[in-house]
Design an enzyme around this catalytic site. Structure first.
Site, PDB file in Angstrom:
ATOM      1  N   GLN A 100       0.854  -1.176   0.000  1.00 42.30           N
ATOM      2  CA  GLN A 100       0.000   0.000   0.000  1.00 42.30           C
ATOM      3  C   GLN A 100       0.896   1.235   0.000  1.00 42.30           C
ATOM      4  O   GLN A 100       1.627   1.485   0.953  1.00 42.30           O
ATOM      5  CB  GLN A 100      -0.910   0.026   1.224  1.00 42.30           C
ATOM      6  CG  GLN A 100      -1.885   1.196   1.220  1.00 42.30           C
ATOM      7  CD  GLN A 100      -2.648   1.327   2.535  1.00 42.30           C
ATOM      8  OE1 GLN A 100      -2.048   1.586   3.584  1.00 42.30           O
ATOM      9  NE2 GLN A 100      -3.954   1.139   2.486  1.00 42.30           N
ATOM     10  N   TYR A 170      -6.180  10.739   4.057  1.00 43.93           N
ATOM     11  CA  TYR A 170      -4.751  10.852   3.871  1.00 43.93           C
ATOM     12  C   TYR A 170      -4.533  11.883   2.754  1.00 43.93           C
ATOM     13  O   TYR A 170      -5.477  12.495   2.269  1.00 43.93           O
ATOM     14  CB  TYR A 170      -4.164   9.489   3.519  1.00 43.93           C
ATOM     15  CG  TYR A 170      -3.934   8.571   4.708  1.00 43.93           C
ATOM     16  CD1 TYR A 170      -4.868   8.501   5.741  1.00 43.93           C
ATOM     17  CD2 TYR A 170      -2.798   7.781   4.806  1.00 43.93           C
ATOM     18  CE1 TYR A 170      -4.674   7.666   6.831  1.00 43.93           C
ATOM     19  CE2 TYR A 170      -2.593   6.938   5.887  1.00 43.93           C
ATOM     20  CZ  TYR A 170      -3.533   6.882   6.898  1.00 43.93           C
ATOM     21  OH  TYR A 170      -3.324   6.069   7.971  1.00 43.93           O
ATOM     22  N   ARG A 347     -10.134  -7.652   9.643  1.00 43.04           N
ATOM     23  CA  ARG A 347     -10.207  -8.053  11.055  1.00 43.04           C
ATOM     24  C   ARG A 347     -10.408  -9.551  11.241  1.00 43.04           C
ATOM     25  O   ARG A 347      -9.842 -10.146  12.174  1.00 43.04           O
ATOM     26  CB  ARG A 347     -11.347  -7.289  11.748  1.00 43.04           C
ATOM     27  CG  ARG A 347     -11.064  -5.824  11.984  1.00 43.04           C
ATOM     28  CD  ARG A 347     -12.321  -5.063  12.384  1.00 43.04           C
ATOM     29  NE  ARG A 347     -13.261  -4.958  11.264  1.00 43.04           N
ATOM     30  CZ  ARG A 347     -14.458  -4.388  11.343  1.00 43.04           C
ATOM     31  NH1 ARG A 347     -14.871  -3.905  12.508  1.00 43.04           N
ATOM     32  NH2 ARG A 347     -15.240  -4.302  10.293  1.00 43.04           N
TER      33      ARG A 347
END
Length: 399
Positions: A100, A170, A347
């Site tokens: 990423q 971001y 998760r």
């Protein structure tokens, strides 16, 4: 209705994945010196061995000031030997490796990084209790070069895929936001102008790596800031621009904002006390007061981002990766039947790294993740599932 099998091989740009399951980017908290560690390698090796087709390393900052804090990897020559060991370990388990690529912008902790946080305008950078430095046109040109350099390093280290972070407010996401981007030049104002920086970065990365790697964007659909922020109509229009440019192999729709509304990405129980206790001093005190407003509660249900993502699916024809609440065979199939090409898991793999293999062997297997989100604050120490580690009781133990 789709007849696609979640566990069948699939093509993502120039790469063939062994199935349609991708480990999404979740910061691992395993790089205290901003370099690869054995712990980070084992984190991704275990997930790769557990059956996903690709494991995404997060967060790989393109520049030192682009980290949320100084403990994150930033892509430079010094990091390359460790990154090669990391991709080798993932490949040895039969999976592909993705990096990423991103710049945290106002989400960066300028105190920890000892560098000024950056933004499209002068806006708050709360992690460093400061404001950002506004990037001028020369800075933006240099930032595109910085993304290109980072992409080259990643590919040279063996990464098969590059995810460009255009979400969560971001840096690139901030340029897209009408709330945070207050510029009056060709990078601000209209949506086409606000999308200019994202398009330039993506074009630069693709030009740098060509068909050496798959390239996709993690794109916000909604930042959780209401009518003043970035919403699904904007996201559909940006996705159409990116599709017309022809530089991306896919888009991974996401939601929420690390600045404004982080729980919109996760859904489920907000770990307010645990989150505050991960900090010290004024940050801890401030979070204890602000947590009910900052960490909001959104009910969890499987494929919870699908209603928004369906609108994006209708807006473009290019491949899409569904993120958010993919935990079992049924949710995987729901995504594929809705026209998505891949699914991303997060998760649930912290709780059970081998969940994909178990689902492949028995379609009735369900995840043991209870969506308590206690994993969220662990990014500041070592990302893990506290239930799996035995740090808190397992509510499913008696089931």
């Amino acid at each position: 209705m789709s007849t696609l099998d979640p566990f069948s091989p699939a093509r993502l740009g120039p790469r063939t994945l062994r199935n349609r399951l991708i480990k999404c980017a979740t910061f691992e908290g395993a790089t205290p010196d901003a370099l690869v560690t054995d712990d980070l390698i084992e984190f991704h090796r275990e997930v790769a061995a557990g059956g996903v087709a690709m494991s995404t390393v997060a967060y790989c900052a393109v520049a030192p000031e682009g980290r949320t804090d100084r403990h994150q990897i930033w892509l430079r020559d010094e990091a390359m030997p460790g990154l090669r060991h990391l991709t080798d370990a993932i490949h040895a388990e039969g999976a592909l490796a993705a990096a990423q690529l991103g710049h945290a912008g106002p989400v960066a902790n300028s105190v920890s990084n000892r560098r000024k946080a950056l933004g499209p305008s002068r806006i708050p950078a709360p992690m460093g209790m400061s404001v950002t430095r506004r990037l001028d046109r020369d800075d933006l040109t240099e930032m595109v070069t910085t993304f290109r350099r980072a992409a080259r390093i990643a590919v040279d280290c063996g990464f098969d895929g590059l995810e460009i972070h255009c979400g969560h407010n971001y840096l690139i996401s901030c340029f897209l936001s009408p709330l945070l981007n207050r510029r009056r030049d060709e990078y601000g104002g209209t949506l086409v102008n606000r999308a200019r920086f994202a398009r330039e970065v993506i074009a630069g990365v693709r030009d740098e790596v060509g068909d050496e790697a798959a390239v996709w964007a993690k794109l916000n659909m909604y930042d959780g800031a209401g009518r003043l922020g970035f919403g699904i109509d904007d996201a559909c229009a940006v996705a159409q621009l990116l599709e017309s440019d022809g530089h991306l192999d896919a888009i991974e729709p996401t939601a929420g904002s690390s600045l404004l509304n982080p729980m919109y990405l996760f859904h489920g129980d907000p770990p307010r006390a645990e989150f505050a206790n991960a900090f010290h001093g004024s940050m801890r005190a401030g979070l204890k007061v602000a947590a009910p407003f900052f960490l909001k509660h959104y009910d969890y249900h499987d494929t919870y981002l699908l209603p928004l993502a369906r609108q994006l699916r209708a807006a473009v024809r290019m491949p899409l990766i569904l993120l958010g609440g993919v935990t079992d065979r049924a949710s995987m199939q729901t995504a594929l039947d809705a026209g998505f090409d891949f699914v991303a898991m997060g998760r649930a793999l912290l709780r059970e790294p081998d969940l994909p293999l178990r689902i492949q062997g028995d379609p009735t297997v369900t995840s043991r993740c209870v969506h308590c989100n206690l994993c969220m604050p662990t990014i500041y120490s070592r990302t893990r599932c506290p239930i799996r580690e035995g740090e808190v009781p397992d509510p499913l133990a008696a089931v």
